[in-house]
Design an enzyme around this catalytic site. Structure first.
Site, PDB file in Angstrom:
ATOM      1  N   ASP A   1      -3.549   0.809  -9.985  1.00  0.00           N
ATOM      2  CA  ASP A   1      -5.201   0.603 -10.200  1.00  0.00           C
ATOM      3  C   ASP A   1      -5.328   0.376 -12.068  1.00  0.00           C
ATOM      4  O   ASP A   1      -6.154  -0.615 -11.959  1.00  0.00           O
ATOM      5  CB  ASP A   1      -5.948   1.910  -9.984  1.00  0.00           C
ATOM      6  CG  ASP A   1      -5.947   2.085  -8.237  1.00  0.00           C
ATOM      7  OD1 ASP A   1      -5.291   1.059  -7.620  1.00  0.00           O
ATOM      8  OD2 ASP A   1      -6.448   3.180  -8.004  1.00  0.00           O
TER       9      ASP A   1
ATOM     10  N   GLU B   1       0.895  -1.013  -0.148  1.00  0.00           N
ATOM     11  CA  GLU B   1      -0.109   0.071  -0.153  1.00  0.00           C
ATOM     12  C   GLU B   1       0.677   1.394   0.004  1.00  0.00           C
ATOM     13  O   GLU B   1       1.629   1.350   0.785  1.00  0.00           O
ATOM     14  CB  GLU B   1      -1.011   0.029   1.073  1.00  0.00           C
ATOM     15  CG  GLU B   1      -2.223   0.578   0.990  1.00  0.00           C
ATOM     16  CD  GLU B   1      -2.945  -0.152  -0.241  1.00  0.00           C
ATOM     17  OE1 GLU B   1      -3.009   0.295  -1.349  1.00  0.00           O
ATOM     18  OE2 GLU B   1      -3.492  -1.230   0.128  1.00  0.00           O
TER      19      GLU B   1
ATOM     20  N   GLY C   1     -15.398   5.608  -4.551  1.00  0.00           N
ATOM     21  CA  GLY C   1     -14.802   6.053  -3.392  1.00  0.00           C
ATOM     22  C   GLY C   1     -14.697   5.129  -2.139  1.00  0.00           C
ATOM     23  O   GLY C   1     -14.396   5.317  -1.223  1.00  0.00           O
TER      24      GLY C   1
ATOM     25  N   THR D   1       2.806   1.904  -2.116  1.00  0.00           N
ATOM     26  CA  THR D   1       4.421   1.673  -2.620  1.00  0.00           C
ATOM     27  C   THR D   1       4.408   1.892  -3.982  1.00  0.00           C
ATOM     28  O   THR D   1       5.462   2.203  -4.693  1.00  0.00           O
ATOM     29  CB  THR D   1       4.650   0.022  -2.637  1.00  0.00           C
ATOM     30  OG1 THR D   1       3.651  -0.532  -2.727  1.00  0.00           O
ATOM     31  CG2 THR D   1       5.130  -0.088  -0.892  1.00  0.00           C
ATOM     32  N   ASP D   2       3.158   1.958  -4.656  1.00  0.00           N
ATOM     33  CA  ASP D   2       3.250   2.118  -6.463  1.00  0.00           C
ATOM     34  C   ASP D   2       3.799   3.554  -6.823  1.00  0.00           C
ATOM     35  O   ASP D   2       4.687   3.482  -7.528  1.00  0.00           O
ATOM     36  CB  ASP D   2       1.847   1.778  -6.955  1.00  0.00           C
ATOM     37  CG  ASP D   2       0.728   3.010  -6.555  1.00  0.00           C
ATOM     38  OD1 ASP D   2       0.861   3.570  -5.583  1.00  0.00           O
ATOM     39  OD2 ASP D   2      -0.321   2.996  -7.165  1.00  0.00           O
TER      40      ASP D   2
ATOM     41  N   LEU E   1     -11.994   0.717  -3.920  1.00  0.00           N
ATOM     42  CA  LEU E   1     -11.893  -0.449  -5.061  1.00  0.00           C
ATOM     43  C   LEU E   1     -11.403   0.129  -6.515  1.00  0.00           C
ATOM     44  O   LEU E   1     -11.727  -0.627  -7.389  1.00  0.00           O
ATOM     45  CB  LEU E   1     -13.433  -1.063  -5.080  1.00  0.00           C
ATOM     46  CG  LEU E   1     -13.790  -1.524  -3.566  1.00  0.00           C
ATOM     47  CD1 LEU E   1     -15.022  -2.461  -3.727  1.00  0.00           C
ATOM     48  CD2 LEU E   1     -12.831  -2.627  -3.207  1.00  0.00           C
ATOM     49  N   SER E   2     -11.233   1.325  -6.612  1.00  0.00           N
ATOM     50  CA  SER E   2     -10.728   1.932  -7.812  1.00  0.00           C
ATOM     51  C   SER E   2     -11.765   1.992  -8.758  1.00  0.00           C
ATOM     52  O   SER E   2     -11.722   1.378 -10.044  1.00  0.00           O
ATOM     53  CB  SER E   2      -9.612   1.246  -8.224  1.00  0.00           C
ATOM     54  OG  SER E   2      -8.965   1.836  -9.307  1.00  0.00           O
TER      55      SER E   2
ATOM     56  N   GLU F   1      -5.952  10.175 -15.585  1.00  0.00           N
ATOM     57  CA  GLU F   1      -6.101  10.356 -14.104  1.00  0.00           C
ATOM     58  C   GLU F   1      -5.127  11.362 -13.483  1.00  0.00           C
ATOM     59  O   GLU F   1      -5.403  12.419 -12.719  1.00  0.00           O
ATOM     60  CB  GLU F   1      -6.320   9.296 -13.404  1.00  0.00           C
ATOM     61  CG  GLU F   1      -6.727   9.552 -11.953  1.00  0.00           C
ATOM     62  CD  GLU F   1      -7.386   8.328 -11.220  1.00  0.00           C
ATOM     63  OE1 GLU F   1      -7.507   7.194 -11.763  1.00  0.00           O
ATOM     64  OE2 GLU F   1      -7.495   8.272  -9.965  1.00  0.00           O
TER      65      GLU F   1
END
Ligand code: ADP
Ligand code: MG
Length: 378
Positions: free
Chosen positions: A168, A32, A122, A34-35, A125-126, A156
């Site tokens: 995502d 989490e 929101g 980390t991307d 869950l993307s 985005e």
């Protein structure tokens, strides 16, 4: 399942659509925040999808996007080459701009887009990537999955201005049924790992909107941490590349809150790579322990949890679940809980704890690893 979007297209534009595609939301098993720091993530695509149905613009319209969503059924009209409006149509406008820069659509191209979605907005869950990936796939079905992920990411990130990472959009475009994806966000190396665990998703009902708020602040903090750590290690490009065995040195070099943020990212990076290995070897108990550790690190160090998420994770732990943690950026949204296939205690235990604390229920569902973006027949 393009029906609701097809019906909406007819209703809003009085014309027949030309093409359709759908793309899934995701849950991230571990890795989490980390991307965007160049580290690894381990997401799966979920069964809930967003469908985009498209057609040409009205006669005489040039450079116009007309978009409508089942969410409010209001048609938004946008000159997509000009300043994008705030709101969800900007995500679609961003996709058009990116497809134009790849010369997939002409500079004066017009399009109509109708959307329907099963991905809650929101909820962590993307829904945003499901939207941009579905629209990209519908408008440009021949692009490769990685190109689609790139278009959706830049829509985005560069056009809407959410400082998200690439996770995502990547899982939404590359996801495979019954597989998780280990994705290294710096090298872009992707490994499909068979997934047959029993995973629960608990929706806390608390929503976030990432185009405002905490995420952008955390990104700025991580960038500042890299800038300072470059004094120690000039070749450092990504925070996640800081060697885990040099944590004492990192702690000396940074003050709070940068220290805590960086310790989370470096720890989560090592944890995620180890977790992926355990998962591949089907060592679910050890894997689950790392989920709990990841949640603790998000809560204490990255400060991206919420009381609702903490309630769910603590109840899961007390009930003997293998592992649990928040998923998605945090600050509300959903938690995942890994359980034995025969487990009957965890679901009622979480429900009781949540109702006692908040006087309402938190919907719990099972998650299955599903396919990434594909075209849909009209
Ligand atoms: P999430 O975790 O769901 O991706 P984000 O804040 O990143 O949360 O994105 C949510 C935003 O995406 C919404 O505020 C809206 O602008 C847009 N969005 C997602 N799905 C839809 C939809 N079906 N219809 C309209 N807008 C949508
Ligand atoms: Mg999003």
């Amino acid at each position: 399942m393009p029906r609701p979007a097809i019906d909406l297209f007819h209703e809003a534009f009085g014309a027949a659509p030309r093409a359709a595609a759908s793309a899934p939301g995701r849950v991230n098993l571990i890795g989490e925040h980390t991307d965007y720091n160049g580290g690894p993530v381990l997401p799966i695509a979920i069964a809930q999808r967003t469908t985009a149905v498209i057609g040409p613009g009205a006669d005489g319209d040039e450079g116009v996007l007309e978009a409508v969503s089942t969410r409010d059924k209001q048609v938004v009209r946008v000159h997509w080459q000009e300043a994008l409006p705030t709101g969800w149509a900007a995500y679609v406008g961003g996709v058009l701009r990116e497809l134009w820069s790849l010369e997939v659509i002409p500079p004066n191209g017009s399009a109509r887009v109708a959307l329907s979605s099963e991905v809650p907005i929101g909820a962590g869950l993307s829904s945003s990537a499901a939207l941009t990936v579905a629209v990209t796939k519908a408008l440009a079905p021949n692009l490769k999955p990685r190109q689609i992920a790139g278009v959706a990411f830049r829509a985005e990130h560069d056009h809407v201005g959410v400082r998200c990472g690439v996770m995502d959009q990547t899982i939404s475009a590359l996801g495979m049924r019954d597989h998780a994806l280990l994705f290294e966000c710096a090298s872009l190396e992707a490994t499909q790992i068979p997934f047959d665990a029993r995973l629960l998703l608990v929706d806390t009902g608390k929503r976030h909107d990432l185009s405002t708020g905490g995420l952008n602040q955390r990104r700025a903090e991580c960038e500042e941490a890299v800038k300072r750590l470059k004094v120690e290690l000039p070749e450092l490009q990504w925070l996640a590349s800081w060697p885990a065995e040099w944590l004492p040195r990192l702690k000396r070099a940074l003050r709070e809150p940068l220290r805590s943020r960086a310790v989370h990212v470096v720890g989560e990076t090592a944890r995620t790579r180890f977790a992926a290995q355990l998962f591949q070897e089907k060592k679910l108990r050890q894997f689950g322990k790392l989920l709990y550790e990841s949640h603790e690190s998000c809560r204490r160090l990255y400060e991206c949890s919420s009381p609702e998420l903490d309630t769910v994770v603590a109840a899961a732990k007390r009930a003997g679940a293998l592992g649990a943690r928040l998923t998605g950026a945090g600050w509300g949204g959903a938690a995942i809980v890994l359980v034995n296939k025969t487990d009957k205690k965890t679901v009622p235990a979480i429900q009781r704890a949540f109702e006692r604390a908040y006087g309402r229920s938190a919907p719990i569902s099972e998650v299955h690893a599903s396919a990434g973006a594909h075209t849909e027949r009209l």
